[in-house]
Design an enzyme around this catalytic site. Structure first.
Site, PDB file in Angstrom:
ATOM      1  N   ARG A   1      -2.049 -23.695  37.911  1.00 56.84           N
ATOM      2  CA  ARG A   1      -1.815 -25.103  37.101  1.00 56.84           C
ATOM      3  C   ARG A   1      -0.903 -25.892  38.382  1.00 56.84           C
ATOM      4  O   ARG A   1      -0.122 -25.449  39.100  1.00 56.84           O
ATOM      5  CB  ARG A   1      -0.694 -24.570  36.057  1.00 56.84           C
ATOM      6  CG  ARG A   1      -0.028 -25.836  35.630  1.00 56.84           C
ATOM      7  CD  ARG A   1       0.654 -25.634  34.356  1.00 56.84           C
ATOM      8  NE  ARG A   1       0.013 -25.550  33.400  1.00 56.84           N
ATOM      9  CZ  ARG A   1       0.277 -25.711  31.979  1.00 56.84           C
ATOM     10  NH1 ARG A   1       1.761 -25.903  31.694  1.00 56.84           N
ATOM     11  NH2 ARG A   1      -0.191 -25.405  30.897  1.00 56.84           N
TER      12      ARG A   1
ATOM     13  N   GLN B   1      -7.284 -24.734  27.180  1.00 53.73           N
ATOM     14  CA  GLN B   1      -6.323 -25.000  25.882  1.00 53.73           C
ATOM     15  C   GLN B   1      -7.704 -25.605  24.933  1.00 53.73           C
ATOM     16  O   GLN B   1      -7.834 -25.231  23.694  1.00 53.73           O
ATOM     17  CB  GLN B   1      -5.625 -26.524  26.072  1.00 53.73           C
ATOM     18  CG  GLN B   1      -5.117 -27.181  24.891  1.00 53.73           C
ATOM     19  CD  GLN B   1      -4.271 -26.358  24.221  1.00 53.73           C
ATOM     20  OE1 GLN B   1      -3.087 -25.855  24.884  1.00 53.73           O
ATOM     21  NE2 GLN B   1      -4.179 -25.978  23.015  1.00 53.73           N
TER      22      GLN B   1
HETATM   23  N1   CP Z   1      -0.301 -26.011  25.918  1.00 51.29           N
HETATM   24  C1   CP Z   1       0.004 -25.737  26.931  1.00 51.29           C
HETATM   25  O1   CP Z   1      -0.558 -25.624  27.859  1.00 51.29           O
HETATM   26  O2   CP Z   1       1.438 -25.221  26.920  1.00 51.29           O
HETATM   27  P1   CP Z   1       2.521 -24.976  28.253  1.00 51.29           P
HETATM   28  O3   CP Z   1       2.464 -26.190  29.154  1.00 51.29           O
HETATM   29  O4   CP Z   1       3.485 -24.314  27.528  1.00 51.29           O
HETATM   30  O5   CP Z   1       1.677 -23.972  28.923  1.00 51.29           O
HETATM   31  N1  NVA Z   2      -0.989 -33.490  28.948  1.00 49.00           N
HETATM   32  C1  NVA Z   2      -0.010 -32.424  28.991  1.00 49.00           C
HETATM   33  C2  NVA Z   2      -0.425 -31.183  28.546  1.00 49.00           C
HETATM   34  C3  NVA Z   2       0.578 -30.034  28.382  1.00 49.00           C
HETATM   35  C4  NVA Z   2       0.209 -28.813  27.988  1.00 49.00           C
HETATM   36  C5  NVA Z   2       0.521 -32.469  30.275  1.00 49.00           C
HETATM   37  O1  NVA Z   2      -0.107 -32.509  31.121  1.00 49.00           O
HETATM   38  O2  NVA Z   2       1.777 -32.425  30.512  1.00 49.00           O
END
Ligand code: CP
Ligand code: NVA
Length: 305
Positions: free
Chosen positions: A102, A132
């Site tokens: 991430r 997701q």
């Molecule tokens: N939806 C999602 O990716 O949540 P997190 O940011 O908690 O991982």
């Molecule tokens: N669009 C949001 C999604 C979080 C899961 C972000 O990138 O923060």
């Protein structure tokens, strides 16, 4: 399929294979049956942005498959001190059997994938959030059985989730309406790709600034935060601009009576969604969050050998 960096990395056939496999794994889990295809395998979890669902579901998922997850964040690894991603990729490939990352720019994940000898999975970038969307599609299928032909209304920011949704919806033949304020439309690269795919699958892709056009008669209403991670400085400016796209009971009335409400979470009640909608009987956000675990287990079992 070696990596899962973008929704564009999988074919329609592979997508359905993952959804089928998810169903099997979820059933096994419910029956308390163990399944350890990844015994002795390790997965690195590289997180340069915060996470609750993605981190825990990957770590627990890997454990349930018989393997182990090793969590690293930028604050406690050399990545945060500037070690190049290409070096990290080559080193981690010597220890682990897969890398989940991430981060900010998608290009960072692409570079990691190029230098890694093991599969790389995108756990969210500025551009995409493909894991997701796998969970979202699986969840809708659980409720509606078929995906093809359903109308999904995505209201709010044309962000990473929206970009990946465009591709996913196009692949399964859904009608996907994204309604955003002007200037916050999804990335034109993903819109064009989705439209290309839609020509083959019969999907319909509509980008609009009109929330009513999007939500009208929708089977699924979806939203996400108005300011994503890394955009914290824009929260106040965006609030007023995005208010017409808030999912509240007034707007919700335009959708089908049996509409499903979805949100990838975390949710900001009073901003993109009101408390009554997210807590209503039409909301399936907890099942949606649970399915991150099952679908990612299917993905790991498929990618890591
Ligand atoms: N939806 C999602 O990716 O949540 P997190 O940011 O908690 O991982
Ligand atoms: N669009 C949001 C999604 C979080 C899961 C972000 O990138 O923060």
């Amino acid at each position: 399929m070696r990596d899962f960096i973008s929704m564009l990395d999988i074919t329609q056939e592979e997508l359905f294979e993952i959804l089928e496999m998810t169903e099997v794994l979820k059933e096994k889990r419910k029956r308390g049956e163990s399944f350890h295809p990844l015994r002795g395998k390790a997965l690195a979890l590289v997180f340069e942005k915060p996470s609750t669902r993605t981190r825990v579901s990957f770590e627990v998922g890997m454990f349930q498959l018989g393997g182990i997850g090793v969590y690293m964040d930028s604050g406690s690894s050399q990545l945060g001190r500037g070690e190049p991603v290409r070096d990290t990729a080559r080193v981690l490939s010597r220890y682990v059997d897969g890398i989940v990352i991430r981060t900010f720019g998608q290009d960072r994940i692409v570079e990691l994938g190029r230098y890694s000898k093991v599969p790389v999975i995108n756990a969210l970038s500025n551009e995409e959030h493909p894991c997701q969307i796998l969970a979202d599609l699986f969840t809708i299928r659980e409720y509606c059985r078929e995906l093809e032909g359903l109308k999904v209304a995505y209201l709010g920011d044309g962000n990473n989730v929206c970009n990946s949704w465009l591709i996913g919806a196009a692949m399964v033949g859904m009608s996907f309406y994204a309604a955003t304020p002007e200037g916050y439309e999804p990335d034109s690269f993903y819109v064009e790709k989705a439209k290309e795919i839609a020509e083959k699958t019969g999907a319909k892709i509509v980008i609009t600034n009109d929330p009513i056009e999007a939500i009208k008669e929708a089977n699924v209403v979806y939203t996400d935060v108005w300011a994503s991670m890394g955009q914290e400085g824009e929260v106040e400016k965006r609030k007023e601009l995005f208010m017409p796209y808030q999912i509240n009971s007034e707007l919700f009335k335009h959708a089908k009576p049996d509409v499903l409400f979805m949100h990838c979470l975390p949710a900001h009640r009073g901003e993109e969604v009101t408390n009554d909608v997210i807590e209503s009987c039409r909301s399936i956000v907890w099942d949606q969050a649970e399915n991150r675990l099952h679908v990612q287990k299917a993905l790991l079992a498929k990618l890591i050998r």
